[in-house]
Design a protein around this motif. Structure first.
Motif, PDB file in Angstrom:
ATOM      1  N   THR A 146       0.774  -1.118   0.068  1.00 29.85           N
ATOM      2  CA  THR A 146      -0.115   0.131  -0.034  1.00 29.85           C
ATOM      3  C   THR A 146       0.838   1.254  -0.033  1.00 29.85           C
ATOM      4  O   THR A 146       0.449   2.447  -0.488  1.00 29.85           O
ATOM      5  CB  THR A 146      -1.062   0.196   1.080  1.00 29.85           C
ATOM      6  OG1 THR A 146      -0.096  -0.005   2.383  1.00 29.85           O
ATOM      7  CG2 THR A 146      -1.690  -0.966   1.180  1.00 29.85           C
ATOM      8  N   ALA A 147       1.887   1.251   0.664  1.00 32.55           N
ATOM      9  CA  ALA A 147       2.799   2.268   0.573  1.00 32.55           C
ATOM     10  C   ALA A 147       3.241   2.841  -0.695  1.00 32.55           C
ATOM     11  O   ALA A 147       3.924   3.707  -0.881  1.00 32.55           O
ATOM     12  CB  ALA A 147       4.073   2.206   1.505  1.00 32.55           C
ATOM     13  N   GLN A 148       3.389   1.841  -1.718  1.00 31.55           N
ATOM     14  CA  GLN A 148       3.682   2.044  -3.202  1.00 31.55           C
ATOM     15  C   GLN A 148       2.557   2.950  -3.965  1.00 31.55           C
ATOM     16  O   GLN A 148       2.646   2.984  -5.251  1.00 31.55           O
ATOM     17  CB  GLN A 148       4.004   0.847  -3.772  1.00 31.55           C
ATOM     18  CG  GLN A 148       5.302   0.183  -3.122  1.00 31.55           C
ATOM     19  CD  GLN A 148       6.468   1.041  -3.416  1.00 31.55           C
ATOM     20  OE1 GLN A 148       6.879   1.589  -4.670  1.00 31.55           O
ATOM     21  NE2 GLN A 148       7.417   1.233  -2.582  1.00 31.55           N
ATOM     22  N   TYR A 149       1.441   3.084  -3.291  1.00 34.42           N
ATOM     23  CA  TYR A 149       0.261   3.927  -4.082  1.00 34.42           C
ATOM     24  C   TYR A 149      -0.078   5.204  -3.475  1.00 34.42           C
ATOM     25  O   TYR A 149       0.771   5.822  -2.413  1.00 34.42           O
ATOM     26  CB  TYR A 149      -0.932   2.930  -3.915  1.00 34.42           C
ATOM     27  CG  TYR A 149      -0.682   1.949  -4.906  1.00 34.42           C
ATOM     28  CD1 TYR A 149      -0.866   1.984  -6.320  1.00 34.42           C
ATOM     29  CD2 TYR A 149      -0.296   0.468  -4.220  1.00 34.42           C
ATOM     30  CE1 TYR A 149      -0.624   0.768  -7.104  1.00 34.42           C
ATOM     31  CE2 TYR A 149      -0.217  -0.435  -5.082  1.00 34.42           C
ATOM     32  CZ  TYR A 149      -0.432  -0.557  -6.559  1.00 34.42           C
ATOM     33  OH  TYR A 149      -0.052  -1.353  -7.343  1.00 34.42           O
ATOM     34  N   GLY A 150      -0.837   5.802  -3.661  1.00 32.07           N
ATOM     35  CA  GLY A 150      -1.545   7.431  -3.259  1.00 32.07           C
ATOM     36  C   GLY A 150      -1.283   8.333  -4.024  1.00 32.07           C
ATOM     37  O   GLY A 150      -0.526   8.328  -4.990  1.00 32.07           O
ATOM     38  N   ALA A 151      -2.166   9.298  -4.239  1.00 28.93           N
ATOM     39  CA  ALA A 151      -2.320  10.287  -5.415  1.00 28.93           C
ATOM     40  C   ALA A 151      -0.950  10.927  -5.249  1.00 28.93           C
ATOM     41  O   ALA A 151      -0.661  11.433  -6.426  1.00 28.93           O
ATOM     42  CB  ALA A 151      -3.708  11.021  -5.158  1.00 28.93           C
ATOM     43  N   PRO A 152      -0.416  11.468  -4.160  1.00 20.33           N
ATOM     44  CA  PRO A 152       0.751  12.364  -4.435  1.00 20.33           C
ATOM     45  C   PRO A 152       1.698  11.620  -5.012  1.00 20.33           C
ATOM     46  O   PRO A 152       2.694  12.146  -5.992  1.00 20.33           O
ATOM     47  CB  PRO A 152       1.056  12.751  -3.054  1.00 20.33           C
ATOM     48  CG  PRO A 152      -0.199  12.463  -2.277  1.00 20.33           C
ATOM     49  CD  PRO A 152      -0.963  11.610  -2.843  1.00 20.33           C
TER      50      PRO A 152
END
Length: 250
Positions: free
Chosen positions: A69-75
């Motif tokens: 999950t740490a490899q995603y996110g909008a920023p």
């Protein structure tokens, strides 16, 4: 589709046409082929004299699949877009994102304002500043052994769409579970480029185009009449509104 390395992640993209560049960023569980090619956006924009760059977001389409999950996110995904512009030596571009892609484009415009000439936020209106809620059931639906095991109707819709796009369900679950960095009303008001917000009149996922546009100085709103979240993306009126918006700001 071509590929490049974005901080060690292989990202696929399309680059076609000639003229002022526009970067297209698709929505969750979609890809370039589904979001932009099948809806004739690529043809519409290239025929209008635009150079179209369309990115497969990480975890989607032909880009690398990641399960942390740490490899995603909008920023972070916005930085993939910025690195793609760097890779293609494009100093400044129009950007258009649909749904999750609109959120990514907002972060791109906030982090790198000199790189964004105009921004089109489609399929995501006022809910951009409300954040993403209820992602747990969607993640569980993506991880279920079968769609028949999914009872939640909204989550079932996402699972069905992910299967339609032949997506990596595990990668999408990690993406939807990733931290959803908030965009506050104060943040969104800092976007200084011309903005068009286009959302279907029946889109309960995206929220009001008018209400989001009110928060952004000088922004315009276009309500895609009679369309919900899934059916708005290929709408002829939406295409016409975008072409007129781009022409006004050339």
């Amino acid at each position: 589709m071509q590929t490049f390395q974005s901080d060690g992640v292989e990202i696929a993209y399309l680059d076609e046409g000639h003229g002022p560049p526009i970067l297209l960023v698709h929505g969750f569980a979609s890809n370039v082929a589904m979001n932009w090619a099948a809806t004739n956006w690529l043809t519409t924009l290239t025929k209008a004299g635009r150079r179209v760059i369309a990115i497969d977001n990480r975890g989607h389409g032909q880009s690398e699949k990641l399960y942390d999950t740490a490899q995603y996110g909008a920023p972070l995904m916005a930085e993939d877009c910025r690195r793609l512009l760097d890779h293609l030596q494009i100093e400044r571009a129009d950007v258009m994102g649909y749904s999750m892609g609109a959120r990514i484009c907002a972060f791109l415009a906030l982090a790198h304002p000199t790189r964004v000439r105009t921004a089109i936020f489609a399929g995501l209106g006022f809910n951009m500043v409300r954040g993403m809620a209820g992602t747990g059931p969607i993640a569980h639906a993506l991880e279920a052994d079968s769609i028949d095991d999914v009872a939640n109707p909204t989550a079932r819709t996402f699972r069905a769409f992910a299967e339609q796009t032949k997506s990596d369900l595990k990668a999408l679950a990690a993406c939807i579970r990733s931290s959803r960095d908030p965009i506050t009303r104060e943040d969104i008001a800092r976007i200084s480029c011309p903005v068009l917000v286009a959302v279907g009149s029946d889109d309960v996922i995206g929220g009001s185009a008018v209400e989001l546009a009110k928060l952004i100085p000088g922004a315009e709103a276009y309500e895609i009449a009679g369309r919900d979240h899934m059916k708005a993306v290929g709408d002829a009126g939406y295409k016409k509104a975008v072409l007129e918006f781009l022409s006004r700001n050339d």
